[in-house]
Design an enzyme around this catalytic site. Structure first.
Site, PDB file in Angstrom:
ATOM      1  CB  SER A  94      -1.466   0.222   1.631  1.00  0.00           C
ATOM      2  OG  SER A  94      -1.232   1.263   1.305  1.00  0.00           O
ATOM      3  CG  ASP A 217      -7.575  -2.798  -2.729  1.00  0.00           C
ATOM      4  OD1 ASP A 217      -7.319  -2.375  -1.974  1.00  0.00           O
ATOM      5  OD2 ASP A 217      -6.388  -2.989  -3.011  1.00  0.00           O
ATOM      6  CG  HIS A 245      -5.546  -2.675   0.790  1.00  0.00           C
ATOM      7  ND1 HIS A 245      -4.929  -2.428  -0.794  1.00  0.00           N
ATOM      8  CD2 HIS A 245      -4.562  -2.107   2.202  1.00  0.00           C
ATOM      9  CE1 HIS A 245      -4.355  -1.082   0.200  1.00  0.00           C
ATOM     10  NE2 HIS A 245      -3.986  -0.652   0.773  1.00  0.00           N
TER      11      HIS A 245
END
Lengths: 279, 403
Positions: A94, A217, A245
């Site tokens: 991320s 996601d 995610h």
């Protein structure tokens, strides 16, 4: 300053090629446990926490420095320097992927490849060209939710970060904190993360990269993944079967497999490059 | 799902690891305005508000994966009509029928949510106040530091000032010595005896005197008082001194001496009115053979001549002070004296603190006292009237015994 203690750095593995795992927003290095372990046979595995997260040294936190992702990227560079790492394979989840990318912009020579899981250069919608996925109010709503989930123990930590001279530094609190940290720090990290716009930085990335895109996601959509791929030179784009995610946690096998495949190919390319062949 | 759970006083859902809803109890369906089994098979995102979807991915997923449970997580759900429903969620991951599932209990908390919102608001206010207080403290510390710096600066300045003052005093003392060195020595012979007293105020003196033997039987005595005292006045005395010394020694007449000194002063201040000083002066030319005194008094306090019979004469001023007006003609006067006569010349610094008649009386009372004794008496009188006022003016007097 002892960077290794400050960032709670853990070095494992039996290999020599360094593989540095950068967590995403919210949790500490434990999110990597399963994935990182699988690389210990062949790599030097390095785990760390950003200042303010996990078991890092909260006293080293500076609201100014960590108000932007560059501050976190400096943590990555500090760890590399402290361990004298070279040809680092940076695996970032991320925002950890973007932080790694920013670190590679600062010192491209340190990194051999960049593996980004669910990266997003900008979470805000910027119509008509760009759909980051969220409106400002929705991201502010996330900050409010975070706040609501810290009720009860917020006061204890808030005082530390605000540098209130009346309350002595946090007692050596080394208990597992996994996904919890000082609410003020978490809020600042969230602001730095979710209100960042690094779209312009993508074309400047010179380190070869792998983008791992999950299916469904909600945080980094397929569209955003494509955007990253299209704007990042030398990038490889792989869509995962994993949903959500956090593929490194929910689908570690697939994550490990895709990273390994990429590294195998990338190393081959690297070898070719070294011998002067065209890739 | 059994009835008890289906209608329990709390929401209950089971989902798979990816967040797909497997079952939702009736209580929650009612709370969310969904009917029947419409929700099973859908992703939990369906009933989460947008921020809650993010939060769910960021916190719920990692926690349930690693810790196998989630406790007291606050989430906001959205009803089918788009209304928000705040809930507290507890979740547990377990294996059922060879599959990993997540059971969740959801407690609506509308009232508590309002209460917590108020708490958060109050907390924010308190934090702002705390920040402001800290800011004020920092500002105060800055201020204190500035004050301390200024204090240190003052101390340094004061030290420099002190040093300057010490140097200045040293310089003044040296200048005083130089000024005193320029004074002539007492004269004592068969024809006359001259003695003098000279004391500068706390700084340098505006008074200056000189007595010279011009020839075997001729003597010149001069006493000047430059207006004011201190450095500027003393410098003028020094410039006048070098002039009168040459003139008197050459035997120039009193009128001429006064004219030259007067011209010198006018010349000094011709283009500098700010520095203008005038000066009173008295010059006595004593001829011991003729037993005469020729004198010129330019604005100076009268000299006192006491005859052997005790009768006193005042050699009073006949012209304005030197440097006052241009083109003055200085006129000499003459008196005769007899052996045993006595002269007293003084500046106003000596007479001002005393009674007008004091010095003439003193002279009168002690006709047979030696010059030294007389000098002592005058000094004693001065000491008795010593005050800050008298300290502030230069004092000078000259005593002459005519033999």
């Amino acid at each position: 300053m002892d960077i290794l203690a400050r960032n709670n750095v853990k070095v494992k593995g039996r290999g020599t090629v360094p593989m540095l795992f950068a967590p995403g927003f919210g949790c500490d290095q434990n999110v990597w446990n399963t994935v990182a372990e699988s690389f210990e046979d062949n790599y030097k595995v390095i785990l760390f926490d950003y200042v303010g997260a996990g078991n890092s040294d909260l006293a080293a936190y500076s609201p100014d420095k960590y108000s932007t992702l560059e501050g976190y990227a400096q943590d990555v560079l500090d760890v590399c320097e402290a361990l004298k790492l070279e040809n680092v394979i940076l695996v970032g989840h991320s925002v950890g992927g973007m932080i790694g990318a920013l670190a590679s912009l600062e010192k491209p020579e340190l990194f051999s490849s960049l593996i980004m899981l669910g990266p997003s250069p900008c979470y805000l919608n910027d119509p008509p060209e760009y759909a980051g996925g969220y409106e400002k109010e929705e991201l502010t709503g996330l900050l409010d939710l975070m706040e609501k989930n810290y009720i009860g123990w917020a006061n204890m930590f808030a005082a530390t970060v605000m540098g209130n001279p009346q309350s002595p530094e946090l007692s050596a609190d080394l208990e597992e904190r996994f996904c919890s940290t000082d609410p003020v720090i978490a809020r600042q990290f969230a602001q730095a993360t979710f209100f960042a716009d690094n779209r312009k930085d993508l074309p400047n990335i010179t380190v070869p990269s792998l983008i791992l895109q999950c299916t469904d996601d909600v945080i980094a959509s397929m569209e955003v993944g494509h955007f990253v791929h299209e704007n990042t030179p030398h990038s490889t784009f792989r869509v995962m079967e994993a949903t959500g995610h956090c593929p490194h946690m929910s689908h570690p096998e697939e994550t490990i497999r895709l990273i390994s495949e990429y590294l195998a190919g990338d190393m081959a390319n690297f070898e070719k490059k070294k011998t002067g062949d065209r890739v | 799902m059994d009835d008890q759970l289906n209608f329990a006083p709390c929401g209950f859902i089971t989902m798979d690891e990816d967040g797909n809803l497997i079952s939702v109890n009736e209580t929650l369906l009612i709370l969310l305005d969904y009917s029947g089994e419409k929700l099973s098979g859908k992703h939990i995102n369906e009933i989460l508000s947008v921020p809650a979807r993010l939060f769910f991915q960021l916190y719920f997923c990692p926690l349930i994966k690693k810790e196998e449970k989630v406790e007291e997580m606050y989430l906001s759900l959205t009803t089918s009509k788009g209304e928000e429903l705040p809930v507290l969620i507890n979740a547990l991951r377990r294996n059922r029928n060879n599959a990993s599932v997540i059971d969740c209990v959801l407690i609506p908390m509308r009232k508590r949510d309002e209460y917590e919102n108020e708490l958060i608001q109050a907390k924010k206010m308190a934090e702002i106040a705390l920040l402001e207080k800290d800011k004020a403290v920092i500002e105060m510390e800055d201020l204190l530091q500035k004050i301390e710096e200024q204090r240190q600066e003052l101390i340094t300045l004061n030290r420099e000032n002190q040093l300057y003052k010490e140097n200045m005093e040293k310089e003044l003392q040296l200048a005083k010595n130089i000024q005193e060195t320029s004074l002539t020595e007492p004269i004592s012979n068969e024809e006359l005896q001259i003695d003098a007293y000279y004391k500068a105020s706390s700084e340098l003196s505006g008074d200056i005197y000189g007595f010279y033997q011009i020839s075997r039987t001729q003597y010149g005595i001069i006493l000047l008082d430059v207006m004011g005292h201190g450095i500027s006045s003393s410098m003028i005395t020094m410039s006048l001194q070098s002039l009168f010394q040459r003139l008197i020694s050459r035997g120039v007449t009193g009128e001429r001496i006064m004219k030259e000194l007067d011209a010198h002063l006018h010349e000094l201040f011709r283009n500098n009115a700010d520095a203008w000083h005038y000066c009173t002066a008295i010059y006595l030319f004593i001829d011991t053979k003729k037993q005469t005194i020729e004198y010129v008094n330019a604005g100076h306090p009268p000299a006192l001549l006491q005859a052997p019979d005790g009768i006193q004469y005042e050699l009073i001023s006949t012209t304005p002070p030197l440097g006052a007006f241009e083109g003055i003609t200085f006129v000499k006067n003459s008196v005769e004296y007899s052996s045993g006569g006595r002269l007293l010349l003084y500046t106003d610094g000596v007479t001002d603190p005393l009674d007008v008649q004091h010095l003439p009386d003193l002279l009168m009372k002690h006709p047979s006292a030696s010059l030294k004794e007389l000098k002592g008496s005058i000094l004693q009188s001065l000491e008795e009237t010593e005050s800050s006022y008298t300290e502030n003016d230069d004092k000078c007097f000259i005593l002459v015994d005519l033999k």
